[in-house]
Design a protein around this motif. Structure first.
Motif, mmCIF file in Angstrom:
data_model
loop_
_atom_site.group_PDB
_atom_site.id
_atom_site.type_symbol
_atom_site.label_atom_id
_atom_site.label_comp_id
_atom_site.label_asym_id
_atom_site.label_seq_id
_atom_site.Cartn_x
_atom_site.Cartn_y
_atom_site.Cartn_z
ATOM 1 N N SER A 1 -2.397 9.152 -11.971
ATOM 2 C CA SER A 1 -3.843 9.231 -12.147
ATOM 3 C C SER A 1 -4.337 10.647 -11.921
ATOM 4 O O SER A 1 -3.693 11.447 -11.251
ATOM 5 N N GLN A 2 -5.475 10.927 -12.507
ATOM 6 C CA GLN A 2 -6.159 12.190 -12.286
ATOM 7 C C GLN A 2 -7.576 11.883 -11.854
ATOM 8 O O GLN A 2 -8.219 10.988 -12.407
ATOM 9 N N VAL A 3 -8.067 12.622 -10.891
ATOM 10 C CA VAL A 3 -9.428 12.447 -10.409
ATOM 11 C C VAL A 3 -10.132 13.791 -10.535
ATOM 12 O O VAL A 3 -9.636 14.809 -10.053
ATOM 13 N N SER A 4 -11.276 13.788 -11.188
ATOM 14 C CA SER A 4 -12.062 15.006 -11.363
ATOM 15 C C SER A 4 -12.570 15.497 -10.009
ATOM 16 O O SER A 4 -12.889 14.703 -9.126
ATOM 17 N N ASN A 5 -12.677 16.799 -9.850
ATOM 18 C CA ASN A 5 -13.178 17.367 -8.591
ATOM 19 C C ASN A 5 -14.576 16.868 -8.244
ATOM 20 O O ASN A 5 -14.894 16.675 -7.076
ATOM 21 N N VAL A 6 -15.427 16.641 -9.247
ATOM 22 C CA VAL A 6 -16.791 16.192 -8.966
ATOM 23 C C VAL A 6 -16.836 14.750 -8.494
ATOM 24 O O VAL A 6 -17.826 14.303 -7.937
ATOM 25 N N ALA A 7 -15.759 13.988 -8.710
ATOM 26 C CA ALA A 7 -15.719 12.584 -8.288
ATOM 27 C C ALA A 7 -15.090 12.399 -6.912
ATOM 28 O O ALA A 7 -15.123 11.309 -6.363
ATOM 29 N N ILE A 8 -14.540 13.461 -6.334
ATOM 30 C CA ILE A 8 -13.857 13.351 -5.039
ATOM 31 C C ILE A 8 -14.854 13.524 -3.904
ATOM 32 O O ILE A 8 -15.548 14.530 -3.832
ATOM 33 N N ASP A 9 -14.908 12.531 -3.019
ATOM 34 C CA ASP A 9 -15.723 12.633 -1.807
ATOM 35 C C ASP A 9 -14.939 13.343 -0.715
ATOM 36 O O ASP A 9 -15.454 14.225 -0.048
ATOM 37 N N GLN A 10 -13.672 12.949 -0.538
ATOM 38 C CA GLN A 10 -12.810 13.649 0.402
ATOM 39 C C GLN A 10 -11.351 13.362 0.095
ATOM 40 O O GLN A 10 -11.017 12.356 -0.515
ATOM 41 N N ILE A 11 -10.494 14.276 0.519
ATOM 42 C CA ILE A 11 -9.054 14.115 0.417
ATOM 43 C C ILE A 11 -8.492 14.250 1.823
ATOM 44 O O ILE A 11 -8.787 15.217 2.522
ATOM 45 N N SER A 12 -7.703 13.266 2.246
ATOM 46 C CA SER A 12 -6.985 13.410 3.509
ATOM 47 C C SER A 12 -5.510 13.552 3.181
ATOM 48 O O SER A 12 -4.983 12.854 2.313
ATOM 49 N N PHE A 13 -4.871 14.467 3.861
ATOM 50 C CA PHE A 13 -3.488 14.804 3.585
ATOM 51 C C PHE A 13 -2.686 14.647 4.867
ATOM 52 O O PHE A 13 -3.016 15.247 5.889
ATOM 53 N N GLN A 14 -1.650 13.806 4.829
ATOM 54 C CA GLN A 14 -0.810 13.560 5.999
ATOM 55 C C GLN A 14 0.603 14.030 5.704
ATOM 56 O O GLN A 14 1.137 13.776 4.638
ATOM 57 N N VAL A 15 1.191 14.688 6.681
ATOM 58 C CA VAL A 15 2.554 15.183 6.542
ATOM 59 C C VAL A 15 3.416 14.525 7.610
ATOM 60 O O VAL A 15 3.235 14.774 8.792
ATOM 61 N N GLY A 16 4.328 13.647 7.198
ATOM 62 C CA GLY A 16 5.318 13.035 8.078
ATOM 63 C C GLY A 16 4.758 12.231 9.235
ATOM 64 O O GLY A 16 3.625 12.386 9.649
ATOM 65 N N GLY A 17 5.551 11.311 9.761
ATOM 66 C CA GLY A 17 5.229 10.557 10.953
ATOM 67 C C GLY A 17 4.099 9.563 10.810
ATOM 68 O O GLY A 17 3.379 9.313 11.758
ATOM 69 N N TYR A 18 3.915 8.960 9.649
ATOM 70 C CA TYR A 18 2.817 8.036 9.439
ATOM 71 C C TYR A 18 3.262 6.603 9.702
ATOM 72 O O TYR A 18 4.437 6.315 9.893
ATOM 73 N N GLU A 19 2.296 5.700 9.663
ATOM 74 C CA GLU A 19 2.536 4.299 9.984
ATOM 75 C C GLU A 19 3.445 3.620 8.959
ATOM 76 O O GLU A 19 3.598 4.077 7.837
ATOM 77 N N ALA A 20 3.995 2.466 9.353
ATOM 78 C CA ALA A 20 4.923 1.733 8.495
ATOM 79 C C ALA A 20 4.258 1.168 7.249
ATOM 80 O O ALA A 20 4.930 0.886 6.263
ATOM 81 N N LYS A 21 2.929 1.024 7.256
ATOM 82 C CA LYS A 21 2.263 0.500 6.062
ATOM 83 C C LYS A 21 2.380 1.442 4.867
ATOM 84 O O LYS A 21 2.125 1.050 3.747
ATOM 85 N N TYR A 22 2.769 2.682 5.112
ATOM 86 C CA TYR A 22 2.998 3.642 4.035
ATOM 87 C C TYR A 22 4.498 3.779 3.786
ATOM 88 O O TYR A 22 5.045 4.872 3.763
ATOM 89 N N GLY A 23 5.194 2.683 3.583
ATOM 90 C CA GLY A 23 6.642 2.690 3.428
ATOM 91 C C GLY A 23 7.142 3.418 2.205
ATOM 92 O O GLY A 23 8.277 3.878 2.180
ATOM 93 N N GLN A 24 6.321 3.540 1.159
ATOM 94 C CA GLN A 24 6.758 4.219 -0.056
ATOM 95 C C GLN A 24 6.780 5.738 0.106
ATOM 96 O O GLN A 24 7.363 6.438 -0.688
ATOM 97 N N ALA A 25 6.095 6.250 1.101
ATOM 98 C CA ALA A 25 5.992 7.702 1.277
ATOM 99 C C ALA A 25 7.125 8.209 2.151
ATOM 100 O O ALA A 25 7.454 7.607 3.162
ATOM 101 N N GLN A 26 7.712 9.326 1.755
ATOM 102 C CA GLN A 26 8.778 9.918 2.551
ATOM 103 C C GLN A 26 8.414 11.314 3.028
ATOM 104 O O GLN A 26 8.839 11.716 4.094
ATOM 105 N N SER A 27 7.656 12.068 2.244
ATOM 106 C CA SER A 27 7.302 13.432 2.624
ATOM 107 C C SER A 27 5.856 13.560 3.068
ATOM 108 O O SER A 27 5.569 14.188 4.079
ATOM 109 N N GLY A 28 4.944 13.002 2.293
ATOM 110 C CA GLY A 28 3.527 13.155 2.604
ATOM 111 C C GLY A 28 2.680 12.114 1.914
ATOM 112 O O GLY A 28 3.143 11.395 1.034
ATOM 113 N N ILE A 29 1.430 12.043 2.341
ATOM 114 C CA ILE A 29 0.470 11.109 1.768
ATOM 115 C C ILE A 29 -0.781 11.883 1.389
ATOM 116 O O ILE A 29 -1.337 12.604 2.217
#
Length: 184
Positions: A85-113
């Protein structure tokens, strides 16, 4: 005076948040390019990705190891784990970026979210239009064109509880010069 700890005891990772005001001041477009500005992220040119030339590598991981979430819905392709997917900059309210050590509910992620939250409608009407073009005035031979717009407001005038937010973006490179046709 209130006593507060310098860190969260139960936090296992660092979350970086970029809000819409910061996004509007940054000189990049697209979720991947915004995430690439964070520490621990390298953007590998020529590796694919949304715009065909870049993929994120987070803390030494591969591009398919980053999980992209838009409004709570995972956006990774099941075949190669790239974002679909692509999201236009004008449609983004916020972006949160997580690097490693996240909860198990994000099982598909290995490097970042990369978690994108889009804007919602406002109780008042708002129209935003933006156009960028290198065709007028002619500034280069690439023919870069970008048109972005959004409309926000109540669905029915006077009823502020039910709102809508619509956004669209058109981005393309036009041919530099049309082929020459000999005159007869």
């Amino acid at each position: 005076v209130v006593d507060k700890k310098f860190y969260e005891e139960k936090a296992t990772n660092t979350v970086k948040v970029i809000d819409s005001d910061q996004i509007s001041r940054l000189p990049v477009r697209g979720v991947q390019n915004l995430a690439s500005l964070q520490s621990g992220v390298v953007i590998q040119e020529g590796s694919g990705g949304q715009d065909g030339n870049a993929e994120l590598n987070v803390r030494g991981g591969r591009g398919g190891e980053v999980l992209y979430i838009v409004d709570g819905v995972p956006q990774n392709n099941l075949y190669n784990r790239a974002t679909v997917s692509q999201v236009s900059n004008v449609a983004i309210d916020q972006i949160s970026f997580q690097v490693g050590g996240y909860e198990a509910k994000y099982g598909q992620a290995q490097s970042g979210i990369v978690n994108v939250t889009t804007k919602s409608g406002q109780p008042y009407y708002n129209i935003y239009l933006e156009a960028q073009s290198s065709d007028f005035p002619k500034t280069d031979d690439y023919g870069y064109n970008l048109y972005t717009g959004s409309i926000s407001g109540p669905i029915i005038p006077g009823i502020e509880e039910h709102t809508i937010f619509l956004s669209g973006e058109r981005n393309w490179l036009a041919d530099a010069d049309p082929p020459a046709v000999p005159l007869e």
